[in-house]
Structure formats: structure tokens, C-alpha cells
Design an enzyme around this catalytic site. Structure first.
Site, PDB file in Angstrom:
ATOM      1  N   TYR A  67      -2.430  15.434 -37.736  1.00 26.06           N
ATOM      2  CA  TYR A  67      -1.155  15.003 -38.204  1.00 26.06           C
ATOM      3  C   TYR A  67      -0.851  13.409 -37.745  1.00 26.06           C
ATOM      4  O   TYR A  67      -0.907  12.526 -38.620  1.00 26.06           O
ATOM      5  CB  TYR A  67      -0.302  15.904 -38.003  1.00 26.06           C
ATOM      6  CG  TYR A  67       1.333  15.248 -38.251  1.00 26.06           C
ATOM      7  CD1 TYR A  67       1.616  14.597 -39.494  1.00 26.06           C
ATOM      8  CD2 TYR A  67       2.501  15.328 -37.515  1.00 26.06           C
ATOM      9  CE1 TYR A  67       3.045  14.228 -39.702  1.00 26.06           C
ATOM     10  CE2 TYR A  67       3.622  14.973 -37.604  1.00 26.06           C
ATOM     11  CZ  TYR A  67       3.880  14.342 -38.791  1.00 26.06           C
ATOM     12  OH  TYR A  67       5.325  13.842 -39.099  1.00 26.06           O
ATOM     13  N   ILE A  68      -0.588  13.301 -36.438  1.00 29.64           N
ATOM     14  CA  ILE A  68      -0.386  12.013 -35.978  1.00 29.64           C
ATOM     15  C   ILE A  68      -1.736  10.934 -35.983  1.00 29.64           C
ATOM     16  O   ILE A  68      -1.453   9.724 -36.163  1.00 29.64           O
ATOM     17  CB  ILE A  68       0.068  12.059 -34.520  1.00 29.64           C
ATOM     18  CG1 ILE A  68       1.376  13.042 -34.406  1.00 29.64           C
ATOM     19  CG2 ILE A  68       0.573  10.660 -34.105  1.00 29.64           C
ATOM     20  CD1 ILE A  68       2.032  13.563 -33.139  1.00 29.64           C
TER      21      ILE A  68
ATOM     22  N   LEU B  56      -4.468  21.186 -28.437  1.00 26.62           N
ATOM     23  CA  LEU B  56      -3.859  22.287 -29.172  1.00 26.62           C
ATOM     24  C   LEU B  56      -2.151  21.984 -28.689  1.00 26.62           C
ATOM     25  O   LEU B  56      -1.880  21.551 -27.738  1.00 26.62           O
ATOM     26  CB  LEU B  56      -4.234  23.764 -28.567  1.00 26.62           C
ATOM     27  CG  LEU B  56      -5.775  23.974 -28.829  1.00 26.62           C
ATOM     28  CD1 LEU B  56      -6.096  25.422 -28.236  1.00 26.62           C
ATOM     29  CD2 LEU B  56      -6.033  23.957 -30.247  1.00 26.62           C
TER      30      LEU B  56
ATOM     31  N   SER C 237       4.340  13.938 -24.218  1.00 24.20           N
ATOM     32  CA  SER C 237       5.495  14.525 -24.737  1.00 24.20           C
ATOM     33  C   SER C 237       6.652  14.554 -23.861  1.00 24.20           C
ATOM     34  O   SER C 237       6.602  14.415 -22.593  1.00 24.20           O
ATOM     35  CB  SER C 237       5.121  16.127 -25.008  1.00 24.20           C
ATOM     36  OG  SER C 237       6.295  16.751 -25.504  1.00 24.20           O
TER      37      SER C 237
ATOM     38  N   TYR D 263       2.039  24.883 -22.807  1.00 19.45           N
ATOM     39  CA  TYR D 263       1.548  23.709 -23.528  1.00 19.45           C
ATOM     40  C   TYR D 263       1.884  22.561 -22.944  1.00 19.45           C
ATOM     41  O   TYR D 263       1.407  21.376 -22.596  1.00 19.45           O
ATOM     42  CB  TYR D 263       2.108  23.595 -25.064  1.00 19.45           C
ATOM     43  CG  TYR D 263       2.287  22.092 -25.499  1.00 19.45           C
ATOM     44  CD1 TYR D 263       1.001  21.478 -26.177  1.00 19.45           C
ATOM     45  CD2 TYR D 263       3.425  21.525 -26.002  1.00 19.45           C
ATOM     46  CE1 TYR D 263       1.051  20.417 -26.756  1.00 19.45           C
ATOM     47  CE2 TYR D 263       3.375  20.309 -26.422  1.00 19.45           C
ATOM     48  CZ  TYR D 263       2.126  19.836 -26.881  1.00 19.45           C
ATOM     49  OH  TYR D 263       2.089  18.481 -27.324  1.00 19.45           O
TER      50      TYR D 263
ATOM     51  N   LYS E 105       0.166  19.124 -20.855  1.00 24.68           N
ATOM     52  CA  LYS E 105       0.516  17.468 -21.014  1.00 24.68           C
ATOM     53  C   LYS E 105       0.928  16.919 -19.671  1.00 24.68           C
ATOM     54  O   LYS E 105       0.449  15.978 -19.318  1.00 24.68           O
ATOM     55  CB  LYS E 105       1.801  17.343 -21.714  1.00 24.68           C
ATOM     56  CG  LYS E 105       1.579  17.722 -23.301  1.00 24.68           C
ATOM     57  CD  LYS E 105       0.531  16.717 -23.994  1.00 24.68           C
ATOM     58  CE  LYS E 105      -0.125  16.939 -25.061  1.00 24.68           C
ATOM     59  NZ  LYS E 105      -1.060  16.315 -25.694  1.00 24.68           N
TER      60      LYS E 105
END
Ligand code: NAD
Ligand code: UFG
Length: 339
Positions: A10-11, A82, A123, A148, A152
């Protein structure tokens, strides 16, 4: 040439477009676990120029070495990984393997190839729950509420420590707030597999008739309308932020680490998002308010000042643009890239 890991996602795909339009040559490295070559074909049509594509996994050191021996790469933008919060709690080994081990292999391969410039997709989750809604880069990192988010934070630390040990590295840690939207043409956008985890893809699928109604997680938060506030950022603004960050680390006199929030600096509630989407699409979005979702903070947004000062970057697109572009993408591609 810029190596873009995860560039078929996507990004990544939106960033590849911005890079090509800015005159960069690009090679995408992606295992297609959640990306699509069709996205890159469409990017080629929009840019009038092709990005090279190499199928591969960032955990595969041999394949990385091979690709880096073919292309004259000078910098990497590292999106591959992921990203599903709920899944990460059930599959910690897969998340640490892809996101953390994958990043270790990538850094080793880059170092061997003499490439020391890297931009990393981090993030806002690395701030944890700092007790204030405005997140700025001087705050210490906290405890992310999910696995997740931990990966990061670990990769941020990996990059900081790698740079501290070897000053040749020039590192950008980009802390994204909530990326939404699609390219203005509606030909590329977010194509989540299965039931969307994130708010806007879910709203868009309700509007297009693929799902019955939106469940709003919590209506009793201490916010004006009781629903959570987030700092939503148009994916094209986010993509442009990557090119600004790349240029900024290239300007570093010596190596270093730059940390920048990429957000708009303003929070919108879930109900505001529903209303804005209805206005932009002319469709109604039925919803019901259900229990809170575990791990959600009531509200947070970026202090975008550092990115403005140091990257000469700020968001240009409005909430209406985010909604109108999402709707154009969703209505023209109800099944995403899977026609
Ligand atoms: P995405 O899933 O659309 O893109 C990730 C891409 O990486 C996919 O094309 C996938 O096929 C590829 N990939 C995954 N594991 C790989 C591996 N081991 N080797 C090679 N390729 C691999 O996700 P996105 O929303 O574009 O996110 C891009 C990055 O930004 C991710 O690192 C994500 O964690 C981060 N990020 C995303 C958000 C968000 O809300 N979308 C927010 C903050 C940070
Ligand atoms: N929401 C709903 N219903 C849905 C989906 C979301 O009400 O079906 C609400 C959430 O409760 C939240 C808001 O909409 O208040 C935004 O939720 P998203 O899942 O779209 O985004 P998050 O802010 O939860 O997630 C983001 C990033 C992650 C990151 C996480 C950490 O997408 O990458 O922040 O807080 F890990």
C-alpha cells in the site's frame, strides 16, 4: 537507484510513484505476501516510467545480495514487513522473523554492498501510552500495546545501535500516524486481504456494499463525541514525506539518525470519519457502537513541527481529499487488484 523493500504494498506503491515522478530510478524487492505486481503496473502507467521488480524475501540473504549486485543502489526505503496488530499477538515468531530478522538481513546485505542510507517505516505505536495526546520526537519511546508495535520499536533500536557503531549509516526513522486514502486517480490504493482491520478500508467496504455495517469500537471515551481520535494522513502526503526524508539524510554532513513524525497534527473522531466519508461518497455508512477494542488509546496526534522544520514537509491534503480519493479507489476497484 533506490531499493524499495515492500514496494508492491500500500504505502510502498504510492512512494514508488512519487520517487519515479521525482526522477529516481527504483528497484522494488517484495515477496508479494501482501502486495501486488498489478499495483506496480498501474504505477508505471501513472508515472510513464517503470520501476524494476525483484521477487524476494528480506529474510533471504542470498537473494538480497544477488539483487544488490545487479543494481547500483545508493539508498533503501524499507517498508517490507507484517502489520496486522491482532495477528501479531497470535503469531509473535512470524512477526519477529519478518520484521526484525528480515531487517537484520537487510542491513547486513546493504552494508556488504556499501549502501548506508536507509529510511525505515516506523509507527506512532513506539510512543506507547505517554499520557498526553500530542506525540513529539523528544518524548522517550514507551511500551507498545501489541507485538507488531514491539517489532517496530526493536527495529528502531537496531538501526540506532547499528548507526552508533558505524557512523557511515544515515538513518531516517519515520513514525507514521494513520495512513489512509489513495492516489487521486483512484487506480492505486489500499487492498487489504480478508476483513479489514483498519477503519477506513472497513468504512469503504460498507459503503460499496461488501459489508453490512461498521462496528465502532467504543462510544464512551473521554472525547467530545465518545469515539477515539486519530491523526489520519493521506498516503500521498506520507509518500512525499519519504522523499523529503531521503533528501534530508543525504544532506547529513556525517552519518546520523533522524527521527520524524509524519502526521497532520490534528485528530479526527471515528464518527467524524464516518460523516466525512458519507459526504464525499454520497453513500450511507450504517454503524453500531460496540465494546472498546483492547489496546486502543482514546486519542493521539502528531506534533508535526520537527518534520516541517527539518524536512520542509507538511501535509497538503484535507480530510475531504482522503475520503474522496478512498471512495474513487474503492468504487472503481471493488475487489482491489483482484479483478
Ligand atoms: P503492506 O502490507 O501493504 O506492504 C508491505 C509489503 O511488504 C507488502 O507488499 C508485502 O508483500 C511485503 N512484505 C512483507 N513481508 C515481506 C518480506 N519478508 N520480504 C519481502 N517483502 C515482504 O503494508 P503498508 O500499509 O504499505 O505498510 C508498509 C510499512 O509501513 C510496514 O512496515 C508497516 O508496518 C508500516 N506502517 C504501516 C502503517 C499503516 O497503518 N498502514 C502504519 C505505520 C507503519
Ligand atoms: N475502529 C473502529 N472500527 C473498526 C476499525 C477501527 O471503530 O472496524 C476505530 C479504532 O477503535 C480506532 C480507529 O478506528 O479508534 C482507528 O483504528 P485503526 O485500526 O484504523 O488504526 P489504529 O489507530 O488502531 O492503528 C494504527 C496503525 C497500526 C499501529 C496502531 C498502534 O494502523 O499500524 O495504530 O496504535 F500499530
Amino acid at each position: 537507484m533506490i531499493l524499495v523493500t515492500g514496494g508492491a504494498g500500500y504505502i510502498g506503491s504510492h512512494t514508488v510513484l512519487v520517487l519515479l515522478e521525482a526522477g529516481y530510478d527504483v528497484v522494488v524487492f517484495d515477496n508479494l505476501s501482501n502486495g501486488s505486481e498489478e499495483a506496480l503496473t498501474r504505477v508505471e502507467h501513472l508515472a510513464g516510467k517503470k520501476a524494476h521488480f525483484e521477487h524476494g524475501d528480506i529474510r533471504d540473504r542470498e537473494r538480497l545480495d544477488e539483487v544488490l549486485s545487479i543494481y547500483p543502489v545508493t539508498a533503501a526505503i524499507h517498508f517490507a514487513g507484517l502489520k496486522a496488530v491482532g495477528e501479531s499477538m497470535k503469531k509473535p515468531l512470524e512477526y519477529f522473523d519478518n520484521n526484525v530478522s528480515g531487517s537484520v538481513h537487510l542491513l547486513q546485505a546493504l552494508r556488504q554492498a556499501g549502501v548506508f542510507n536507509i529510511v525505515f517505516s516506523s509507527s506512532a505505536t513506539v510512543y506507547g501510552d505517554p499520557g498526553t495526546p500530542v506525540f513529539n520526537e523528544n518524548m522517550p519511546t514507551g511500551t507498545p500495546s501489541n507485538t507488531y508495535g514491539y517489532t517496530k520499536l526493536v527495529v528502531e533500536e537496531l538501526l540506532k545501535k547499528t548507526q552508533a557503531a558505524d557512523p557511515r549509516w544515515r538513518v531516517a526513522l519515520l513514525r507514521y500516524f494513520n495512513p489512509v486514502g489513495a492516489h487521486h486517480s483512484g487506480t492505486i490504493g489500499e487492498d487489504p486481504a480478508g476483513i479489514p482491520n483498519n477503519l477506513l478500508p472497513f468504512i469503504a467496504q460498507v459503503a460499496v456494499g461488501k459489508r453490512d455495517q461498521l462496528s465502532i469500537f467504543g462510544g464512551d471515551y473521554p472525547t467530545e463525541d465518545g469515539t477515539c481520535l486519530r491523526d489520519y494522513i493521506h498516503v500521498m502526503d506520507l509518500a512525499e514525506g519519504h522523499v523529503s526524508a531521503l533528501k534530508a539524510i543525504e544532506r547529513f554532513d556525517h552519518g546520523g539518525v533522524g527521527i520524524w513524525n509524519l502526521g497532520g497534527g490534528k485528530g479526527h473522531s471515528v464518527l467524524e470519519m464516518v460523516e466525512a466519508f458519507e459526504q464525499a461518497s454520497g453513500r450511507s455508512v450504517p454503524y453500531k457502537i460496540v465494546a472498546r477494542r483492547e489496546g486502543d488509546l482514546a486519542q493521539f496526534w502528531a506534533d508535526p513541527g520537527k518534520a516541517k522544520r527539518e524536512l520542509d514537509w507538511e501535509v497538503k491534503r484535507s480530510l475531504h481529499d482522503m475520503m474522496a480519493d478512498t471512495w474513487r479507489w474503492q468504487s472503481q476497484n471493488p475487489n482491489g487488484y483482484r479483478e
